[in-house]
Write an enzyme that holds these catalytic residues in place. Structure first.
Site, mmCIF file in Angstrom:
data_model
loop_
_atom_site.group_PDB
_atom_site.id
_atom_site.type_symbol
_atom_site.label_atom_id
_atom_site.label_comp_id
_atom_site.label_asym_id
_atom_site.label_seq_id
_atom_site.Cartn_x
_atom_site.Cartn_y
_atom_site.Cartn_z
ATOM 1 N N TYR A 56 6.997 54.682 51.428
ATOM 2 C CA TYR A 56 6.823 53.280 51.012
ATOM 3 C C TYR A 56 6.828 53.228 49.490
ATOM 4 O O TYR A 56 6.157 54.027 48.840
ATOM 5 C CB TYR A 56 5.478 52.743 51.544
ATOM 6 N N GLU B 264 10.007 45.434 47.304
ATOM 7 C CA GLU B 264 9.420 46.368 48.270
ATOM 8 C C GLU B 264 10.528 47.128 49.005
ATOM 9 O O GLU B 264 11.474 46.519 49.500
ATOM 10 C CB GLU B 264 8.569 45.605 49.280
#
Ligand code: ADP
Ligand code: MG
Length: 389
Positions: free
Chosen positions: A109, A197
């Site tokens: 992530y 993101e």
């Protein structure tokens, strides 16, 4: 403002962030054609909507052949997809993205956003990628690393080494990560983003790092500076009422109560909603018609508030500072008359020409309720909404 994954991936490419080759399609036939231009032996077809968690909701499909690509595109296009990030109606699927499947060794992530507390940009990274980062943060916060970037220094190699260490990357991958973090950082600044993101950022079987997903939010207040970004807006993915409000330059957010609120100034709108809550009611919306509002805006605001039929009473709370109260009163009267309004309207006006404004409302014969102060106005609106419900 949000954009689609396929648009974000194009921006990633412009900033040297590796993404899988792919193309967008709005029909099964086109999906098939895109796939034929790609290499590999498997492809991933991904529904394009302004929400994440598509994978879990059945919006991401690994296809082994042309038929599977076309079948999935056919099944998805034209329907609404509900994920745990959308409301119960979901969002319309108007196109799909077809890309080469990657051989995934690890899912990480990586995101960059604004940390308001430290007033810095902050990278957030985790070796536990691919899944719900909120769940990781809640259950295993030690698996998340935060790296703040001082605006004077900008992104430095040591920032990237910190993230690389947290992800357990080797030497060669460290420089690949640095390329990606540099691209993300530069993209963020160049386009006035509020969040970027990548979930997942993957390590492939042969050690490459690739952005498999791409999410970008832009600062609404800066979009006007970037016409090429503004052009990426997809109104079909936005709340219809909020999009209409934008046309009239109204700040509008749909809520789930039944008291429509029309207020000028965001602070006064917040205070009005608080007061409605305090009196036991629930606001149907947040609405700031702006300091210098006019008759047309007031009319547009009424239309918005009343458009979905859930509103049982309207509470108008306007301070005539820049705008005069009689102008507001005229706007309210025009709207109520034109729309043949039957639900109760409570008006609290204060400021320049307030006596004139209130007498116009009282003499209109339209049965509008006026109140002296916010306290009694909110109380009355809650009572009238309860009676109507
Ligand atoms: P969402 O976050 O909306 O669920 P993602 O783009 O993150 O959508 O895809 C969900 C999952 O599907 C990823 O975590 C990944 O495991 C898999 N996936 C997505 N794209 C590919 C791809 N090109 N190759 C292989 N797997 C993929
Ligand atoms: Mg994802």
């Amino acid at each position: 403002m949000n954009i689609h994954e396929y648009q974000a991936k194009q921006l990633f490419r412009d900033f040297a962030i590796p993404v899988p080759s792919g193309g967008v399609a709005d029909s099964a036939e086109q999906a098939r054609q895109v796939m034929q231009t790609l290499s590999g032996s498997a492809w991933v077809v991904k529904v394009q909507i302004h929400a994440g968690a598509r994978g879990k909701a059945g919006g991401v499909k690994v296809a082994r052949n042309e038929q599977e690509v076309a079948d999935f595109a056919n099944a998805m296009l034209g329907r609404q997809l509900v994920t745990h990030q959308t409301d119960a109606n979901g969002l319309p699927v108007n196109c799909v993205w077809v890309e080469e499947a990657s051989a995934i060794k690890n899912e990480f992530y990586l995101s960059l956003l604004v940390d308001r507390d430290s007033e810095r940009l902050i990278f957030i990274a985790s070796a536990a990628g691919g899944m719900d980062i909120e769940a990781v943060a809640a259950e295993t916060p030690e698996k998340i690393v935060h790296v703040k970037i001082h605006p004077a220094s900008g992104l430095q190699p040591y920032h990237c080494r910190q993230v690389a260490a947290a992800l357990g990357l080797g030497k060669e991958q460290q420089s690949r990560l640095q390329t990606i973090m540099t691209g993300v950082y530069e993209l963020f600044l160049a386009k006035d983003c509020s969040q970027i993101e990548i979930n997942p950022l993957i390590e492939t079987d042969n050690g490459n790092l690739v952005a498999l997903d791409a999410k970008i939010n832009f600062d609404d207040n800066a979009v006007a500076l970037h016409p090429e970004i503004a052009a990426l807006r997809d109104a079909s993915q936005e709340d219809a009422k909020e999009a209409e409000a934008k046309q009239f330059d109204l700040n509008y957010i749909t809520l789930d109560g039944n008291i429509g609120c029309m207020v000028n100034g965001a602070g006064l709108a917040m205070a009005t909603m608080d007061m409605v809550k305090l009196k036991g009611g629930a606001p149907a919306n947040f609405l700031d018609v702006g300091g210098g509002t006019n008759k047309d805006k007031v009319k547009a605001a009424f239309k918005l508030i009343l458009s979905d039929g859930t509103t049982k009473a309207v509470l108008v709370n306007i301070f005539g500072g820049i705008v005069k109260c009689d102008v507001i009163a005229a706007g309210i009267l025009a709207a109520v008359e034109e729309m043949h309004l039957t639900i109760p309207v409570v008006v609290r006006l204060e400021g320049t020409n307030v006596e004139l404004g209130l007498s116009m409302l009282a003499e209109s014969g339209l049965g509008l309720h006026t109140a002296e102060d916010l306290n009694s106005a909110a109380e009355l609106a809650v009572k009238l909404a309860e009676e109507a419900a």
